[in-house]
Design an enzyme around this catalytic site. Structure first.
Site, PDB file in Angstrom:
ATOM      1  N   ASN A 192       0.872  -1.172   0.000  1.00 36.30           N
ATOM      2  CA  ASN A 192       0.000   0.000   0.000  1.00 36.30           C
ATOM      3  C   ASN A 192       0.913   1.228   0.000  1.00 36.30           C
ATOM      4  O   ASN A 192       1.448   1.602   1.035  1.00 36.30           O
ATOM      5  CB  ASN A 192      -0.901  -0.002   1.247  1.00 36.30           C
ATOM      6  CG  ASN A 192      -1.735   1.262   1.332  1.00 36.30           C
ATOM      7  OD1 ASN A 192      -1.846   2.016   0.365  1.00 36.30           O
ATOM      8  ND2 ASN A 192      -2.334   1.511   2.497  1.00 36.30           N
ATOM      9  N   LYS A 195       0.051   4.164  -0.387  1.00 31.51           N
ATOM     10  CA  LYS A 195      -0.685   5.344   0.089  1.00 31.51           C
ATOM     11  C   LYS A 195      -0.476   6.492  -0.905  1.00 31.51           C
ATOM     12  O   LYS A 195      -0.298   6.238  -2.088  1.00 31.51           O
ATOM     13  CB  LYS A 195      -0.253   5.722   1.513  1.00 31.51           C
ATOM     14  CG  LYS A 195      -0.241   4.515   2.452  1.00 31.51           C
ATOM     15  CD  LYS A 195      -0.237   4.916   3.881  1.00 31.51           C
ATOM     16  CE  LYS A 195      -0.037   3.681   4.754  1.00 31.51           C
ATOM     17  NZ  LYS A 195      -0.413   3.900   6.129  1.00 31.51           N
ATOM     18  N   GLY A 207       1.654   2.501  10.709  1.00 31.47           N
ATOM     19  CA  GLY A 207       2.582   3.622  10.573  1.00 31.47           C
ATOM     20  C   GLY A 207       3.168   4.095  11.892  1.00 31.47           C
ATOM     21  O   GLY A 207       3.753   5.167  11.962  1.00 31.47           O
TER      22      GLY A 207
HETATM   23  C1  PEP Z   1      -1.157   0.288   5.924  1.00 31.73           C
HETATM   24  O1  PEP Z   1      -1.247   1.479   5.702  1.00 31.73           O
HETATM   25  O2  PEP Z   1      -1.970  -0.489   5.403  1.00 31.73           O
HETATM   26  C2  PEP Z   1      -0.081  -0.188   6.767  1.00 31.73           C
HETATM   27  C3  PEP Z   1      -0.113  -1.404   7.228  1.00 31.73           C
HETATM   28  O3  PEP Z   1       0.919   0.724   7.021  1.00 31.73           O
HETATM   29  P1  PEP Z   1       2.315   0.427   7.784  1.00 31.73           P
HETATM   30  O4  PEP Z   1       2.866  -0.857   7.221  1.00 31.73           O
HETATM   31  O5  PEP Z   1       3.168   1.608   7.445  1.00 31.73           O
HETATM   32  O6  PEP Z   1       2.001   0.329   9.231  1.00 31.73           O
END
Ligand code: PEP
Length: 248
Positions: A11, A13, A172
């Site tokens: 992801n 983002k 995150g």
């Molecule tokens: C996410 O945004 O789906 C996620 C799991 O982020 P991270 O791996 O950065 O915690």
């Protein structure tokens, strides 16, 4: 029990640029993995991603889709359009969309059903906040999110796609659920699926998401009901994402 192939989904983002994506794809193309892989990018980069992943055992995905069919919905992107540009997967109900854009349990379920209707494979996200966990409400919150999905999508459909358990407090933050904490929720989700359809529940992949990194991936993926990961921050670095794919 049905064998489930591990799935690792990136992801990105709201990150990336044509130049950064090209560099990522060059590095990723040189890697090796044996699980299923999806890479979910911002809409505008999907054609670049489709071309960059061509010939690889990895498929492009989006991070959202409209709840509606094409028409007068300024700024929205329909599932039909995602299919049209070669997209295979779509993340639905990410906690950032629930928290920042007001997506309710029912809207998430409507979007998941829309994805199935056009032939996209949704990765349907569920998960509790820290306050909900600390109040002992994790299984109730996730259960209600899943109930909404099961009102509009069948377990047989979900077996063609994926669920993702993502505790909001682990996204995150660098704070990962312990393998046992994650497994407890994954097992509860599978039990809920089994109450809806005992024969198909064992075929549904349930990913874990929340600060997965090369260093903690193996232990998480070794849990009996953790069938891969949804990877945010670590997916932006091709070498780290490849290492996570290899851990699966
Ligand atoms: C996410 O945004 O789906 C996620 C799991 O982020 P991270 O791996 O950065 O915690």
């Amino acid at each position: 029990m049905t064998a489930r192939r591990k799935l690792i989904a990136a992801n990105w983002k709201m990150n990336g640029s044509r130049a950064a994506n090209a560099a990522w794809l060059t590095e990723f193309r040189a890697g090796r993995w044996s699980c299923d892989v999806a890479v979910c990018a911002p809409f505008v980069y999907l054609p670049q991603l489709r071309d960059g992943l061509a010939g690889l055992a990895a498929e492009p995905g989006a991070q959202n889709l409209a709840a509606e069919t094409p028409g007068a919905f300024t700024g929205e992107v329909a599932g039909e359009m995602l299919i049209d540009v070669g997209c295979k997967w779509v993340i639905v109900g990410h906690s950032e969309r629930r928290a920042l854009y007001g997506e309710t349990n029912d809207l998430v379920a409507v979007k998941a059903a829309r994805a199935f209707a056009v032939g996209l494979k949704p990765i349907v996200c569920v998960g509790e906040t820290l306050a909900e966990r600390e109040a002992g409400g994790t299984l109730e919150v996730v259960g209600a999110q899943m109930d909404a999905v099961l009102k509009r999508c069948s377990v047989v459909q979900l077996a063609q796609a994926a669920l993702a358990y993502e505790p909001v407090w682990a996204i995150g933050t660098g704070r990962t659920a312990t393998p046992a904490q994650a497994q407890e929720v994954h097992a509860a989700i599978r039990a809920q699926l089994a109450r809806a359809d005992a024969s198909a529940a064992g075929a549904v992949r349930i990913l874990y998401g929340g600060s997965v990194k090369p260093g903690n991936a193996k232990e998480l993926f070794a849990q009996p009901d953790i069938d891969g990961g949804l990877i945010g921050g670590a997916s932006l670095v091709a070498a780290d994402f490849l290492a996570i794919c290899q851990a699966a």
